[in-house]
Design an enzyme around this catalytic site. Sequence first.
Site, PDB file in Angstrom:
ATOM      1  N   PRO A  75       0.826  -1.213   0.000  1.00 31.91           N
ATOM      2  CA  PRO A  75       0.000   0.000   0.000  1.00 31.91           C
ATOM      3  C   PRO A  75       0.853   1.253   0.000  1.00 31.91           C
ATOM      4  O   PRO A  75       1.815   1.381   0.755  1.00 31.91           O
ATOM      5  CB  PRO A  75      -0.805  -0.130   1.293  1.00 31.91           C
ATOM      6  N   CYS A  76       0.480   2.202  -0.867  1.00 32.96           N
ATOM      7  CA  CYS A  76       1.335   3.369  -1.089  1.00 32.96           C
ATOM      8  C   CYS A  76       0.775   4.645  -0.497  1.00 32.96           C
ATOM      9  O   CYS A  76       1.398   5.684  -0.613  1.00 32.96           O
ATOM     10  CB  CYS A  76       1.545   3.566  -2.588  1.00 32.96           C
TER      11      CYS A  76
END
Length: 367
Positions: A74-75
């Site tokens: 997840p960014c």
Amino acid sequence: MTYSVIDLFAGCGGMTEGFRQSGAFKPVLAVEWDLHAAATYAANFGEGHTIWGDIAEVPDGAIPSADVVIGGPPCQGFSNLGSRNIEDPRNQMWKEYLRFVTHAKPDVFVIENVPQFRKSTEFALLKAEEDGGLLSEYELTDGVLHAADYGVPQRRQRAIVIGSRIGKIPLPEATHSADGSVPGTKPWTTVADAITGLPRVPETTALPVSSTEVFGTVVPGIYKSTDLHIGRTPTALSLERYDHVPPGGGRFDVPDHLLPRCWRDKPTGTTDVMGRMRWDRPSLTIRTEFFKPEKGQYLHPQWDADNPANRVNRVITHLEAARLQDFPPDFLWCGSKVQIAKQIGNAVPVGLAKAIADHLKPYLDRR
């Protein structure tokens, strides 16, 4: 030769689809915590090897060996749209990725993330594992790739890390350039290449009534890609705003008396909102709320300066967004309209993933 692949944080499967299209890779495990994204993945690649759940709860014993591990932790913690908080728990997910690498023992792994990832503390810690740590057997290569440079009809930049224990592997060379003038490249793929021929006026604003059971749970779907050509019902005021925006334009083309107060009071910044795409260029980044024109350059590119009747005053449909993300026409989908939009916007562009897969294959072949 066929190579086995584990896809972590798999989403709806954009990266797996790119590797599948390369023709030499077979998924053996995928992990995704979001139910509807996992359902979409399962509809396209099979439920048998798909785990819906928290990656941290997957036991070491359930991790198979694999030739390649791929995935994008997840960014949001790194993105300009997020807080970029070092302590954001989402920024710790790369450690779970490394746990899978440790147990799967791939010859190659690929991490995909936002460009800001390479400037983060977490990336520095990841690089430190190359020196006597968990990645001591691997040589790392990292950089930022532009999806349009690999045939994707979208201007989207992604950080890519390639780890290899079969010799250092560089990033793939660009196959496309803006006008094709760079030797050995073709011109960028355009919005016209991706969505020309689709009906200008969608027949419906709703997905078909349909449901399916996956992971023992009922979810909306399974939908064909053509089911995603769905419109919205904008207000008369919204339509009037859209009508003033030419290709490449945005909110600054809308007369002041039609602007909401928040935009009238902010004469600078956010230049691409209420923007209209251009037929002759790739789109800008397709985000998760592409169905909201106030979120970016998402108006349909058709606009005739001399003939108002020859204008398409609407945002792009889910199908058009999926095509701009390079999903193939036979891709299947599960979830509500909002959930599917999230899957599309969060996906790795398929063409970019395929370019990486094509690039890795010769190195795997001669190991």
